[in-house]
Scaffold this active site. Structure first.
Site, PDB file in Angstrom:
ATOM      1  N   GLU A  39     -78.102 -55.378 -17.159  1.00 29.59           N
ATOM      2  CA  GLU A  39     -76.947 -55.389 -18.077  1.00 29.59           C
ATOM      3  C   GLU A  39     -77.024 -54.320 -19.166  1.00 29.59           C
ATOM      4  O   GLU A  39     -76.021 -54.041 -19.812  1.00 29.59           O
ATOM      5  CB  GLU A  39     -76.798 -56.770 -18.728  1.00 29.59           C
ATOM      6  CG  GLU A  39     -77.948 -57.105 -19.663  1.00 29.59           C
ATOM      7  CD  GLU A  39     -77.585 -58.063 -20.792  1.00 29.59           C
ATOM      8  OE1 GLU A  39     -76.428 -58.481 -20.877  1.00 29.59           O
ATOM      9  OE2 GLU A  39     -78.480 -58.357 -21.604  1.00 29.59           O
ATOM     10  N   ASN A  40     -78.230 -53.736 -19.376  1.00 27.89           N
ATOM     11  CA  ASN A  40     -78.384 -52.720 -20.429  1.00 27.89           C
ATOM     12  C   ASN A  40     -78.760 -51.357 -19.862  1.00 27.89           C
ATOM     13  O   ASN A  40     -79.257 -50.487 -20.588  1.00 27.89           O
ATOM     14  CB  ASN A  40     -79.460 -53.144 -21.431  1.00 27.89           C
ATOM     15  CG  ASN A  40     -79.289 -54.553 -21.932  1.00 27.89           C
ATOM     16  OD1 ASN A  40     -80.046 -55.450 -21.560  1.00 27.89           O
ATOM     17  ND2 ASN A  40     -78.273 -54.769 -22.749  1.00 27.89           N
ATOM     18  N   ASN A  67     -74.291 -60.847 -20.951  1.00 27.70           N
ATOM     19  CA  ASN A  67     -73.222 -60.684 -21.948  1.00 27.70           C
ATOM     20  C   ASN A  67     -72.717 -59.247 -22.017  1.00 27.70           C
ATOM     21  O   ASN A  67     -71.624 -59.000 -22.513  1.00 27.70           O
ATOM     22  CB  ASN A  67     -73.689 -61.157 -23.330  1.00 27.70           C
ATOM     23  CG  ASN A  67     -74.968 -60.504 -23.781  1.00 27.70           C
ATOM     24  OD1 ASN A  67     -75.977 -60.545 -23.060  1.00 27.70           O
ATOM     25  ND2 ASN A  67     -74.965 -59.879 -24.923  1.00 27.70           N
ATOM     26  N   HIS A  68     -73.504 -58.272 -21.516  1.00 28.73           N
ATOM     27  CA  HIS A  68     -73.059 -56.870 -21.507  1.00 28.73           C
ATOM     28  C   HIS A  68     -72.392 -56.481 -20.182  1.00 28.73           C
ATOM     29  O   HIS A  68     -72.215 -55.285 -19.908  1.00 28.73           O
ATOM     30  CB  HIS A  68     -74.227 -55.929 -21.791  1.00 28.73           C
ATOM     31  CG  HIS A  68     -74.705 -56.002 -23.208  1.00 28.73           C
ATOM     32  ND1 HIS A  68     -73.964 -55.529 -24.263  1.00 28.73           N
ATOM     33  CD2 HIS A  68     -75.837 -56.524 -23.748  1.00 28.73           C
ATOM     34  CE1 HIS A  68     -74.618 -55.750 -25.392  1.00 28.73           C
ATOM     35  NE2 HIS A  68     -75.764 -56.351 -25.105  1.00 28.73           N
ATOM     36  N   HIS A 166     -79.552 -66.390 -18.591  1.00 27.16           N
ATOM     37  CA  HIS A 166     -79.386 -65.330 -19.585  1.00 27.16           C
ATOM     38  C   HIS A 166     -79.082 -65.978 -20.934  1.00 27.16           C
ATOM     39  O   HIS A 166     -77.971 -66.462 -21.156  1.00 27.16           O
ATOM     40  CB  HIS A 166     -78.242 -64.409 -19.142  1.00 27.16           C
ATOM     41  CG  HIS A 166     -78.251 -63.101 -19.845  1.00 27.16           C
ATOM     42  ND1 HIS A 166     -79.138 -62.099 -19.527  1.00 27.16           N
ATOM     43  CD2 HIS A 166     -77.491 -62.631 -20.861  1.00 27.16           C
ATOM     44  CE1 HIS A 166     -78.917 -61.061 -20.306  1.00 27.16           C
ATOM     45  NE2 HIS A 166     -77.926 -61.360 -21.138  1.00 27.16           N
ATOM     46  N   HIS A 191     -82.448 -61.664 -21.409  1.00 24.48           N
ATOM     47  CA  HIS A 191     -81.628 -61.390 -22.596  1.00 24.48           C
ATOM     48  C   HIS A 191     -82.411 -61.142 -23.879  1.00 24.48           C
ATOM     49  O   HIS A 191     -81.987 -60.334 -24.688  1.00 24.48           O
ATOM     50  CB  HIS A 191     -80.570 -62.481 -22.839  1.00 24.48           C
ATOM     51  CG  HIS A 191     -79.773 -62.282 -24.109  1.00 24.48           C
ATOM     52  ND1 HIS A 191     -78.784 -61.337 -24.207  1.00 24.48           N
ATOM     53  CD2 HIS A 191     -79.836 -62.894 -25.318  1.00 24.48           C
ATOM     54  CE1 HIS A 191     -78.252 -61.395 -25.436  1.00 24.48           C
ATOM     55  NE2 HIS A 191     -78.881 -62.316 -26.121  1.00 24.48           N
ATOM     56  N   HIS A 193     -85.301 -59.726 -24.224  1.00 25.12           N
ATOM     57  CA  HIS A 193     -86.018 -58.458 -24.084  1.00 25.12           C
ATOM     58  C   HIS A 193     -87.482 -58.543 -24.496  1.00 25.12           C
ATOM     59  O   HIS A 193     -88.122 -57.511 -24.698  1.00 25.12           O
ATOM     60  CB  HIS A 193     -85.312 -57.326 -24.855  1.00 25.12           C
ATOM     61  CG  HIS A 193     -83.993 -56.936 -24.259  1.00 25.12           C
ATOM     62  ND1 HIS A 193     -83.388 -55.718 -24.508  1.00 25.12           N
ATOM     63  CD2 HIS A 193     -83.171 -57.597 -23.418  1.00 25.12           C
ATOM     64  CE1 HIS A 193     -82.237 -55.656 -23.853  1.00 25.12           C
ATOM     65  NE2 HIS A 193     -82.078 -56.793 -23.191  1.00 25.12           N
TER      66      HIS A 193
HETATM   67 FE   FE2 Z   1     -80.339 -57.539 -22.142  1.00 25.93          FE
HETATM   68 FE   FE2 Z   2     -77.975 -59.986 -22.816  1.00 24.25          FE
END
Ligand code: FE2
Ligand code: FE2
Length: 284
Positions: A39-40, A67-68, A166, A191, A193
């Site tokens: 997602e990142n 969420n991304h 997540h 999520h 990290h």
């Molecule tokens: Fe993330």
């Molecule tokens: Fe996230």
């Protein structure tokens, strides 16, 4: 079944490290199914189609978001034609893409050799300090009601079920994992990290780790360049635009071995390769 889950790929440094490490990890750990949270991947925010293709080519069977998910708009048409790219199951009905994917794994050796093995990968998103979404517990229970874990090879039972949870709060992740203990093979968090040291097989046989950690540069604030990210806390201002830290990434993930007959976990162990964190490699 031997499963590798790799946590949130952050920016170019994360993408390059994962693309280099994934084929080697697949071979060294004799991985049957590899899942990557991306997602990142695009400069810290979202995932572009060319990056998704590169991760699939490097050996990811399934890519998860979070969420991304929609930060890169180009992924919206792409997800509709790429079912192995999934977003959280509890996004509202009508949202593009799906929240789960069934991986077909070539037959294993030993008992039941010859039958394809099916592995369900699903992602759900927590609600504590996150977006307001449908209940991840109830939506997951409804999805799992359509499947059965374990059973003789060649039957309708699934060889494994892996959930990417997540979420921000470890309490919500633990409550979720205990709720589905014995019903899924593994619950791995994403999520935050930061890799957690709580990897364990729960009493009912589900492998669990609150967070797999990110695949990015750990000389950073959760993967983003530390100066700009730090100033946001010192001054109540958005300040400089956040950009990923560009030092060598640590590829962070977790290795799970399951029993095909029961679908339950035998072991879960952290994987860390390169960069600043102490290395960790399960025994093959
Ligand atoms: Fe993330
Ligand atoms: Fe996230």
């Amino acid at each position: 079944m031997r499963i590798l889950f790799i946590g949130d790929v952050v920016g170019r440094s994360g993408r390059e490290a994962v693309a280099a490490a994934l084929p080697r990890l697949r071979a060294a750990l004799r991985i049957d199914v590899a899942v990557v949270n991306a997602e990142n991947a695009s400069h810290g925010f979202g995932l572009a189609p060319d990056m998704a293709n590169a991760l699939l080519e490097a050996g990811a069977d399934v890519i998860t978001l979070g969420n991304h998910a929609w930060d890169r708009k180009e992924i919206i048409p792409y997800i509709s034609e790429t079912p192995r790219l999934i977003r959280p199951l509890n996004f509202p009905p009508g949202t593009p893409g799906g929240g789960s994917f069934m991986v077909e794994v070539p037959p294993g050796s030993g008992i039941g050799a010859g039958a394809m093995r099916r592995v369900l990968v699903l992602q759900t998103m927590g609600r504590l300090y996150m977006d307001a979404l449908d209940c991840p517990f109830r939506t997951t229970a409804a999805e799992l009601a359509k499947h059965r874990l374990g059973g003789p090879p060649g039957s309708m039972g699934l060889a494994a079920i892996l959930v990417d949870f997540h979420g921000e709060a470890s309490s919500e992740k633990m409550a979720f994992a205990h709720s589905f203990d014995g019903k899924v093979s593994a619950v791995v968090g994403t999520h935050t990290h930061c890799p957690t040291a709580d990897a364990q097989v729960l009493p009912g046989g589900t492998a669990f780790q609150s967070d797999a950690g990110m695949s990015g540069d750990y000389d950073s604030v959760i993967g983003m360049a530390k100066d700009a990210a730090t100033m946001r806390f010192w001054r109540k201002m958005p300040g400089e635009r956040l950009a990923p830290a560009e030092g060598e990434a640590t590829v962070c993930g977790t290795f799970i071995e399951t029993d095909d007959a029961t679908g339950l976990a035998r072991r879960i162990e952290p994987v860390r390769v390169g960069g600043r964190l102490a290395p960790a490699m399960p025994a093959a």
